[in-house]
Design a protein around this motif. Structure first.
Motif, PDB file in Angstrom:
ATOM      1  N   SER A   1      40.423  34.117  41.374  1.00 13.08           N
ATOM      2  CA  SER A   1      40.514  32.727  40.952  1.00 13.08           C
ATOM      3  C   SER A   1      41.091  32.670  39.543  1.00 13.08           C
ATOM      4  CB  SER A   1      39.118  32.075  40.979  1.00 13.08           C
ATOM      5  OG  SER A   1      39.179  30.756  40.509  1.00 13.08           O
ATOM      6  N   ASP A   2      42.110  31.841  39.374  1.00 14.62           N
ATOM      7  CA  ASP A   2      42.775  31.697  38.067  1.00 14.62           C
ATOM      8  C   ASP A   2      43.249  33.043  37.531  1.00 14.62           C
ATOM      9  OD1 ASP A   2      42.280  28.955  38.081  1.00 14.62           O
ATOM     10  OD2 ASP A   2      40.308  29.205  37.143  1.00 14.62           O
ATOM     11  N   GLY A   3      43.728  33.888  38.430  1.00 11.85           N
ATOM     12  CA  GLY A   3      44.266  35.175  38.015  1.00 11.85           C
ATOM     13  C   GLY A   3      43.233  36.233  37.707  1.00 11.85           C
ATOM     14  N   ARG A   4      41.954  35.960  37.961  1.00 12.64           N
ATOM     15  CA  ARG A   4      40.891  36.926  37.647  1.00 12.64           C
ATOM     16  C   ARG A   4      40.057  37.183  38.894  1.00 12.64           C
ATOM     17  NH1 ARG A   4      37.621  35.309  32.379  1.00 12.64           N
ATOM     18  NH2 ARG A   4      36.867  37.427  32.772  1.00 12.64           N
ATOM     19  N   TRP A   5      39.582  38.433  39.027  1.00 12.95           N
ATOM     20  CA  TRP A   5      38.718  38.795  40.147  1.00 12.95           C
ATOM     21  C   TRP A   5      37.276  38.443  39.797  1.00 12.95           C
ATOM     22  CZ3 TRP A   5      40.585  39.994  44.735  1.00 12.95           C
ATOM     23  CH2 TRP A   5      41.873  40.514  44.835  1.00 12.95           C
ATOM     24  N   ALA A   6      36.543  37.919  40.773  1.00 11.83           N
ATOM     25  CA  ALA A   6      35.146  37.561  40.562  1.00 11.83           C
ATOM     26  C   ALA A   6      34.322  37.965  41.777  1.00 11.83           C
ATOM     27  CB  ALA A   6      35.011  36.054  40.321  1.00 11.83           C
ATOM     28  N   GLN A   7      33.098  38.465  41.513  1.00 14.44           N
ATOM     29  CA  GLN A   7      32.188  38.850  42.590  1.00 14.44           C
ATOM     30  C   GLN A   7      31.431  37.633  43.092  1.00 14.44           C
ATOM     31  OE1 GLN A   7      31.004  43.419  41.302  1.00 14.44           O
ATOM     32  NE2 GLN A   7      29.603  41.776  40.819  1.00 14.44           N
ATOM     33  N   LYS A   8      31.240  37.578  44.398  1.00 15.13           N
ATOM     34  CA  LYS A   8      30.471  36.504  45.004  1.00 15.13           C
ATOM     35  C   LYS A   8      29.381  37.107  45.887  1.00 15.13           C
ATOM     36  CE  LYS A   8      33.118  33.157  43.420  1.00 15.13           C
ATOM     37  NZ  LYS A   8      32.626  32.198  42.415  1.00 15.13           N
ATOM     38  N   GLY A   9      28.154  36.683  45.672  1.00 16.02           N
ATOM     39  CA  GLY A   9      27.058  37.133  46.516  1.00 16.02           C
ATOM     40  C   GLY A   9      26.343  38.368  46.022  1.00 16.02           C
ATOM     41  N   VAL A  10      26.836  39.014  44.970  1.00 16.29           N
ATOM     42  CA  VAL A  10      26.207  40.242  44.477  1.00 16.29           C
ATOM     43  C   VAL A  10      24.867  39.935  43.823  1.00 16.29           C
ATOM     44  CG1 VAL A  10      26.417  42.154  42.844  1.00 16.29           C
ATOM     45  CG2 VAL A  10      28.373  41.485  44.234  1.00 16.29           C
TER      46      VAL A  10
END
Length: 418
Positions: free
Chosen positions: A90-99
Motif C-alpha cells: 500500500s502506497d509503495g510500502r509492504w505491510a503485514q496483515k493479521g500477524v
C-alpha cells in the motif's frame, strides 16, 4: 506447566535488526542464518526463564500467505511453528496483515490452557497489550525482549514495556551472531564472489520504444565486450571489431531485441549474415546459424528424466533446508544436479550431453530452460501481479546455471589432465 514459549514477531525482529546493522528497516538489506537465530533464541529463553522450551512460534507475513523459502526452512526445524499472515503493498510500502491478531490469539490461548509458565515476546507492537495483560491474569510470567534500537531509543510501545514482568535488550553483539548486513556490491545477489557475466547482462542496453527520442540524438555508445562463461571477453564478430551497443536503458528481453530496426525506431548494428540473438543469458549477437534449436539440444535429457523417486525426495529436502532462494544460487543448484546425473558416455569424442550443452551457450535448450524456471518459481521468485519471474531474476538464474556448468566442466578437465 513449567515450560517456556517464545513468540517472535519476525517483522519487528528482522526489521529492527536491519535498522541496527544496515541503517534502514528493509529486510532485503540483511542476511539471516535462521538455524543460528532459532538456536540463540532457545538458549537465551531457557537461561532467562529457567524453564525448558516448549516451542518457538514464528509469526510473519507472506504474499497471499504463501510460505517463502525462509518459512519453509523454519517450519521443518525442531520446536519451531510458523504462523503466516498476509503481506500487502500500500502506497509503495509492504505491510503485514493479521500477524498481530494471530500473536494475540496464540498468547491468550496458551495462557488460558496453562500450556506454559513463562512467555517470551519478541515484539514492539502495542496492539499486543491486551493479550499480554490477559496472559498475566492467567498466572503467566511475560518476558519482553527488544532489539537494540539504532538511535539508542526505544523501538517498542511504552505501554507494552511498562506492563511486562521482565525485559531484555538483544544487543548488536547478540544479533550479529545470526544476522549480518549485506554488502551493496552487486545488483543480482549479495554474494561477494565475482560474477562478471551478471555484470555484463545487467549492462545490456534496452532500445527506446518511440521514434524521435533522445536515443537518436545521443552520442555513439561505447563498445562493450561481451562476457564469456569465465568472465573473459567473448569472441568478436568476423570483422575483428566488438559489436557496438545501442543506448543503455535497462535490461533487454528477447522481444525488445527482436524489435530493433522497425520502421521509425532505433536501428541496431548490422550483425553477420549467419548471426542470431543471445536469448538466454547475454546480449548482442552470436554466430549460431539459425534460430531453430538444434537436434542435439532438443535431445538433451531434462532433470526430471534423470531423477529417481528417491533423488526427488532428497532434492525437495535440500530445497527446504539448504537452498536460500537467491536467483543465482537457484540456477547453480539446478545445474549441479543435472550435471551429477547426466551420463558421461562418449565424452571423449565431444558427443556427450555436457559437450552438446556447452555448444549451445549462452542459450539454454528450451525444455531445460523451462524446467529451470519452473524450479525457480518454487522459491518465491514470481512477480505476484502476473505470476511471471522478473526479467532481472531470469538473467541471474540463467547466469548461475552457466557458471556452475563452467566450473564443473573445468574441474572435470583438470582432473582428466592430472
Amino acid at each position: 506447566m513449567d515450560r517456556c514459549v517464545v513468540l517472535v514477531d519476525a517483522g519487528y525482529l528482522l526489521g529492527a535488526a536491519a535498522s541496527l546493522l544496515a541503517g534502514e528497516p528493509s529486510r532485503s538489506r540483511i542476511t539471516v542464518d535462521h538455524a543460528a537465530l532459532v538456536q540463540g533464541l532457545r538458549e537465551l529463553a531457557e537461561a532467562d526463564t529457567g524453564r525448558p522450551l516448549l516451542r518457538i512460534y514464528w509469526f510473519d507475513g507472506a504474499p497471499d500467505r504463501v510460505p517463502q523459502p525462509e518459512h519453509r526452512r523454519l517450519r521443518v526445524m525442531s520446536r519451531v511453528t510458523v504462523r503466516l499472515g498476509a503481506l500487502t503493498r500500500s502506497d509503495g510500502r509492504w505491510a503485514q496483515k493479521g500477524v498481530d491478531a494471530a500473536m494475540h490469539a496464540e498468547l491468550t490461548e496458551l495462557a488460558r490452557n496453562r500450556a506454559c509458565s513463562d512467555v517470551v515476546l519478541v515484539t514492539g507492537d502495542g496492539d499486543l497489550l491486551p493479550g499480554l495483560m490477559s496472559a498475566k491474569e492467567h498466572g503467566v510470567a511475560v518476558h519482553l525482549w527488544a532489539v537494540q534500537a539504532a538511535d539508542g531509543d526505544y523501538n517498542q510501545s511504552e505501554d507494552l514495556v511498562a506492563e511486562a514482568d521482565e525485559r531484555r535488550v538483544l544487543d548488536r553483539v547478540w544479533i550479529t551472531r545470526a544476522v549480518r548486513a549485506k554488502e551493496l556490491s552487486g545488483a543480482c545477489s549479495p554474494t561477494p564472489l565475482p560474477r562478471p557475466e551478471i555484470a555484463a547482462i545487467l549492462s545490456a542496453p534496452l532500445p527506446e520504444s518511440a521514434p524521435g527520442t533522445a536515443a537518436e540524438h545521443a552520442p555513439q555508445a561505447a563498445e562493450v565486450p561481451h562476457s564469456g562463461r569465465n568472465g573473459t571477453a567473448a569472441p568478436r564478430a568476423e570483422s575483428g571489431a566488438t559489436v557496438p551497443a545501442p543506448a543503455v536503458k535497462g535490461i533487454p528481453t528477447p522481444k525488445d531485441l527482436a524489435g530493433l530496426g522497425r520502421p521509425g525506431g532505433p536501428q541496431p548494428p548490422q550483425p553477420p549474415a549467419n548471426a542470431t540473438l543471445r536469448w538466454s543469458s547475454d546480449k548482442g549477437w552470436i554466430d549460431r546459424g539459425s534460430l531453430t534449436e538444434s537436434a542435439d539440444a532438443a535431445s538433451l535429457p531434462t532433470l526430471a528424466q534423470l531423477t529417481s523417486a528417491e533423488q526427488r525426495w532428497a532434492d525437495r529436502e535440500e530445497d527446504i533446508t539448504a537452498v536460500g532462494g537467491d536467483p543465482f544460487e537457484v540456477g547453480q543448484v539446478f545445474a549441479r544436479r543435472w550435471m551429477a546425473r547426466v551420463p558421461r558416455d562418449d565424452s571423449e569424442n565431444g558427443s556427450g550431453p555436457l559437450q552438446r550443452l556447452a555448444r549451445e551457450y549462452p542459450r539454454i535448450p528450451h525444455r531445460i530452460d523451462g524446467e529451470l524456471l519452473r524450479y525457480a518459481a518454487r522459491f518465491g521468485l514470481l512477480a505476484h501481479k502476473d505470476d511471471q519471474i522478473d526479467e532481472h531474476d531470469r538473467y541471474a538464474i540463467r547466469a548461475g546455471f552457466w557458471r556452475e556448468i563452467d566450473v564443473s566442466t573445468t574441474a572435470d578437465q583438470t582432473s582428466a589432465h592430472d
